[in-house]
Design an enzyme around this catalytic site. Structure first.
Site, mmCIF file in Angstrom:
data_model
loop_
_atom_site.group_PDB
_atom_site.id
_atom_site.type_symbol
_atom_site.label_atom_id
_atom_site.label_comp_id
_atom_site.label_asym_id
_atom_site.label_seq_id
_atom_site.Cartn_x
_atom_site.Cartn_y
_atom_site.Cartn_z
ATOM 1 N N CYS A 74 14.658 52.241 -9.187
ATOM 2 C CA CYS A 74 14.540 53.416 -10.314
ATOM 3 C C CYS A 74 13.341 54.284 -9.824
ATOM 4 C CB CYS A 74 14.389 52.941 -11.707
ATOM 5 S SG CYS A 74 12.745 51.764 -11.783
ATOM 6 N N GLN A 75 12.518 54.115 -8.851
ATOM 7 C CA GLN A 75 11.513 55.001 -8.661
ATOM 8 C C GLN A 75 11.795 56.454 -8.524
ATOM 9 O OE1 GLN A 75 12.100 52.137 -7.181
ATOM 10 N NE2 GLN A 75 10.032 50.926 -6.961
#
Length: 177
Positions: A74-75
């Site tokens: 998700c970064q």
């Protein structure tokens, strides 16, 4: 059912399937993080870790895969991150997820990520993902769920995209709602 968990981390997907009482014939995992892989090996020594999901064409799964679940990193979508979106190699694993679905053709999939995926690249990244899913024959739906309403003592919103290739869209709503 045969399950494949991509970016499996600590196997929360497997735990969820177990708690829901869903049938499991075989379980396969794909994880590259060294710590997470060691945890998987310790708790699930009989579950093959197939490793890097970008090498999916080299995986030797001799059975059909019924369900693929996973939360790609998700970064690159998080509002707390650099917002690299699909241009970031971690974000691009979202498109690899679509390629894996096309390769294995499971009946169902569940994908999870942060709500920032909706606004990444002005919404174009999520649009590319959902268009890719539909282009390979999946009906889809999505919903944002917050962990605080599921027994965790924190606000933790996540986007869940659910799809199947049966043409039965009402069954997707049944899963999401």
């Amino acid at each position: 059912m045969n399950w494949l968990n991509l970016c499996s981390g600590g196997e929360i997907g497997r735990q969820s399937v177990k708690e829901l009482g869903l049938p499991v014939k075989h379980w396969f995992s794909s994880e590259i993080d060294k710590f997470a892989s060691a945890v998987l090996q310790h708790h699930y020594p009989n579950v093959p870790n197939l490793g890097d999901m970008t090498n999916y064409k080299e995986w030797h799964i001799n059975e059909s895969v019924d369900v693929i679940i996973g939360g790609t990193p998700c970064q690159s979508f998080s509002i707390a991150g650099l917002r690299g979106g699909l241009e970031d190699s971690r974000g691009n694993l979202t498109l690899t997820f679509v390629k894996i679905l096309e390769h294995f053709k499971p009946k169902w999939f569940i994908w999870e990520n942060v709500p920032g995926v909706f606004s990444s690249n002005n919404g174009r990244d999520f649009h590319s993902f959902t268009e890719g899913l539909q282009a390979i024959g999946y009906g889809i739906g999505w919903r944002v769920l917050d962990a605080q309403y599921f027994g965790l003592a924190q606000r933790r919103k996540r986007v869940f995209v659910v799809g199947n290739n049966s043409g039965n869209l009402s069954s997707i709503a049944d899963v999401l709602f």
